[in-house]
Design an enzyme around this catalytic site. Structure first.
Site, PDB file in Angstrom:
ATOM      1  N   ASP A  12      -0.767  -8.228   2.595  1.00 53.31           N
ATOM      2  CA  ASP A  12      -1.740  -7.178   2.923  1.00 53.31           C
ATOM      3  C   ASP A  12      -2.669  -7.643   4.041  1.00 53.31           C
ATOM      4  O   ASP A  12      -2.918  -8.836   4.192  1.00 53.31           O
ATOM      5  CB  ASP A  12      -2.544  -6.848   1.655  1.00 53.31           C
ATOM      6  CG  ASP A  12      -3.212  -5.496   1.749  1.00 53.31           C
ATOM      7  OD1 ASP A  12      -3.007  -4.772   2.746  1.00 53.31           O
ATOM      8  OD2 ASP A  12      -3.961  -5.148   0.813  1.00 53.31           O
ATOM      9  N   GLY A  13      -3.177  -6.675   4.789  1.00 48.10           N
ATOM     10  CA  GLY A  13      -4.196  -6.985   5.799  1.00 48.10           C
ATOM     11  C   GLY A  13      -3.681  -6.992   7.226  1.00 48.10           C
ATOM     12  O   GLY A  13      -4.425  -7.335   8.147  1.00 48.10           O
ATOM     13  N   ARG A  25      -1.913  -0.945  14.846  1.00 48.77           N
ATOM     14  CA  ARG A  25      -1.548  -1.498  13.532  1.00 48.77           C
ATOM     15  C   ARG A  25      -0.197  -2.204  13.577  1.00 48.77           C
ATOM     16  O   ARG A  25       0.030  -3.204  12.898  1.00 48.77           O
ATOM     17  CB  ARG A  25      -1.505  -0.371  12.481  1.00 48.77           C
ATOM     18  CG  ARG A  25      -2.854   0.253  12.180  1.00 48.77           C
ATOM     19  CD  ARG A  25      -2.683   1.395  11.169  1.00 48.77           C
ATOM     20  NE  ARG A  25      -1.971   0.950   9.988  1.00 48.77           N
ATOM     21  CZ  ARG A  25      -2.516   0.245   8.997  1.00 48.77           C
ATOM     22  NH1 ARG A  25      -3.794  -0.059   9.041  1.00 48.77           N
ATOM     23  NH2 ARG A  25      -1.794  -0.138   7.972  1.00 48.77           N
ATOM     24  N   THR A  58       7.623   2.225  -2.069  1.00 50.47           N
ATOM     25  CA  THR A  58       8.091   3.613  -2.153  1.00 50.47           C
ATOM     26  C   THR A  58       6.965   4.591  -1.792  1.00 50.47           C
ATOM     27  O   THR A  58       7.215   5.773  -1.590  1.00 50.47           O
ATOM     28  CB  THR A  58       8.633   3.932  -3.576  1.00 50.47           C
ATOM     29  OG1 THR A  58       7.693   3.439  -4.548  1.00 50.47           O
ATOM     30  CG2 THR A  58       9.986   3.291  -3.824  1.00 50.47           C
ATOM     31  N   ASN A  60       4.813   3.788   0.812  1.00 47.42           N
ATOM     32  CA  ASN A  60       4.456   3.564   2.224  1.00 47.42           C
ATOM     33  C   ASN A  60       4.981   4.644   3.179  1.00 47.42           C
ATOM     34  O   ASN A  60       4.572   4.693   4.342  1.00 47.42           O
ATOM     35  CB  ASN A  60       4.914   2.182   2.707  1.00 47.42           C
ATOM     36  CG  ASN A  60       4.034   1.047   2.225  1.00 47.42           C
ATOM     37  OD1 ASN A  60       4.482  -0.087   2.081  1.00 47.42           O
ATOM     38  ND2 ASN A  60       2.744   1.310   1.971  1.00 47.42           N
ATOM     39  N   TRP A  61       5.871   5.528   2.691  1.00 46.32           N
ATOM     40  CA  TRP A  61       6.341   6.639   3.528  1.00 46.32           C
ATOM     41  C   TRP A  61       5.201   7.565   3.912  1.00 46.32           C
ATOM     42  O   TRP A  61       5.313   8.355   4.848  1.00 46.32           O
ATOM     43  CB  TRP A  61       7.423   7.448   2.799  1.00 46.32           C
ATOM     44  CG  TRP A  61       8.645   6.652   2.480  1.00 46.32           C
ATOM     45  CD1 TRP A  61       8.984   6.140   1.247  1.00 46.32           C
ATOM     46  CD2 TRP A  61       9.709   6.269   3.376  1.00 46.32           C
ATOM     47  NE1 TRP A  61      10.179   5.459   1.333  1.00 46.32           N
ATOM     48  CE2 TRP A  61      10.653   5.522   2.623  1.00 46.32           C
ATOM     49  CE3 TRP A  61       9.952   6.472   4.733  1.00 46.32           C
ATOM     50  CZ2 TRP A  61      11.811   5.003   3.181  1.00 46.32           C
ATOM     51  CZ3 TRP A  61      11.116   5.944   5.291  1.00 46.32           C
ATOM     52  CH2 TRP A  61      12.026   5.223   4.524  1.00 46.32           C
ATOM     53  N   ARG A  63       2.521   6.748   5.290  1.00 45.85           N
ATOM     54  CA  ARG A  63       1.826   6.245   6.497  1.00 45.85           C
ATOM     55  C   ARG A  63       2.223   7.061   7.729  1.00 45.85           C
ATOM     56  O   ARG A  63       3.221   7.783   7.702  1.00 45.85           O
ATOM     57  CB  ARG A  63       2.173   4.774   6.697  1.00 45.85           C
ATOM     58  CG  ARG A  63       1.580   3.964   5.579  1.00 45.85           C
ATOM     59  CD  ARG A  63       1.742   2.508   5.789  1.00 45.85           C
ATOM     60  NE  ARG A  63       0.988   1.821   4.758  1.00 45.85           N
ATOM     61  CZ  ARG A  63       0.372   0.672   4.904  1.00 45.85           C
ATOM     62  NH1 ARG A  63       0.418   0.044   6.057  1.00 45.85           N
ATOM     63  NH2 ARG A  63      -0.294   0.129   3.913  1.00 45.85           N
ATOM     64  N   ARG A 180      -5.045  -5.675  -6.761  1.00 45.66           N
ATOM     65  CA  ARG A 180      -4.204  -4.776  -7.557  1.00 45.66           C
ATOM     66  C   ARG A 180      -2.745  -5.067  -7.245  1.00 45.66           C
ATOM     67  O   ARG A 180      -2.441  -5.729  -6.247  1.00 45.66           O
ATOM     68  CB  ARG A 180      -4.534  -3.306  -7.268  1.00 45.66           C
ATOM     69  CG  ARG A 180      -4.410  -2.948  -5.818  1.00 45.66           C
ATOM     70  CD  ARG A 180      -4.746  -1.491  -5.518  1.00 45.66           C
ATOM     71  NE  ARG A 180      -4.745  -1.320  -4.081  1.00 45.66           N
ATOM     72  CZ  ARG A 180      -5.784  -1.540  -3.286  1.00 45.66           C
ATOM     73  NH1 ARG A 180      -6.945  -1.876  -3.811  1.00 45.66           N
ATOM     74  NH2 ARG A 180      -5.687  -1.405  -1.986  1.00 45.66           N
TER      75      ARG A 180
END
Ligand code: FPP
Length: 227
Positions: A12-13, A25, A58, A60-61, A63, A180
């Site tokens: 992450d990040g 990004r 599943t 992340n679509w 985005r 999390r």
């Protein structure tokens, strides 16, 4: 103390790393890929036999389409493009996740990478791509239903996962300060240790893996019993 055999990373990040540098990004994801290579080397040095990384969930679509497209291009080109290096390092690639709605070219190249690295035995790199913990359990249970099972148990469910031969994860770590699991390894995390680190994933390196291993060996694992 149970050995650190299987480490999993929620990378992450990447976005925050890029934003801090006024970059798109996607530049963060490319830098994340470089960090992943350092982490693989670190795991090999530390004797960690399985590394699972959360590359695309599943969810992340949701985005922006450009970001999804960029990540799919990375999955299509970068792993297969690194076959020589993976073989020289002794990395065996395994795919984890739902391949049914991934671009066919990505699936083809990832499967080729699996096939061409299958005899390597230094480390197994499990790439979680279009992976979701709910999806993993649903696919396993549905395959048991199709085979006519009327009663099932946990080990039977696990036997229908994508890679049931890979041992359950020992330590799940997440970068960038978030605490999390985000639908990652829901079933196998039952007794995993969890670790959260502030450093953004693109800044991770071999030393970070060394630190993670030290932190793991401070934990006392009881698996519901007594120490
Ligand atoms: C989460 O950070 C990161 C991802 C969803 C993608 C991770 C993918 C890679 C590191 C590339 C791996 C590539 C291959 C070929 C294996 P984020 O973008 O959500 O970060 P943010 O929370 O700071 O926005």
């Amino acid at each position: 103390m149970a050995d650190l055999v299987h480490l999993a990373i929620i990378m992450d990040g990447n976005g925050r790393w890029a934003k801090a540098r006024f970059l798109p990004r996607t530049a963060g994801h490319l830098e994340g890929l470089k960090a992943l290579k350092r982490c693989i080397s670190g795991c090999i040095s530390e004797g960690i036999r399985y590394l699972t990384v959360y590359c695309f969930s599943t969810e992340n679509w949701k985005r922006p389409p450009d970001e999804v497209k960029y990540l799919m291009a990375l999955f299509t080109n970068k792993i297969y493009g690194e076959i020589k290096t993976l073989n020289s390092l002794g990395v065996s690639v395994r795919l984890l996740g739902n391949t049914s709605n991934l671009p066919p070219e990505a699936v083809k190249n990832l499967k080729k990478a699996e096939e061409e690295t299958k005899d390597n035995d230094k480390i197994t790199l499990q790439l979680a791509i279009n992976y979701g913990g709910y999806d993993e359990i649903e696919r396993a249970v549905n395959s048991l239903i199709r085979d006519g099972y009327k009663e099932i148990d946990a080990s039977l469910i696990r036997s229908r996962f994508d890679n049931p031969d890979i041992p359950p994860v020992d330590f799940i770590v997440r970068s960038a300060g978030e605490m999390r699991l985000s639908n990652f390894l829901l079933f196998d995390s039952a007794y995993a240790e969890l670790g959260f680190y502030d450093k953004l994933f693109p800044d991770w390196d071999e030393q970070m893996i060394h630190q993670i291993k030290e932190d793991y060996y401070k934990r006392i694992r009881k698996f519901g019993g007594l120490a």
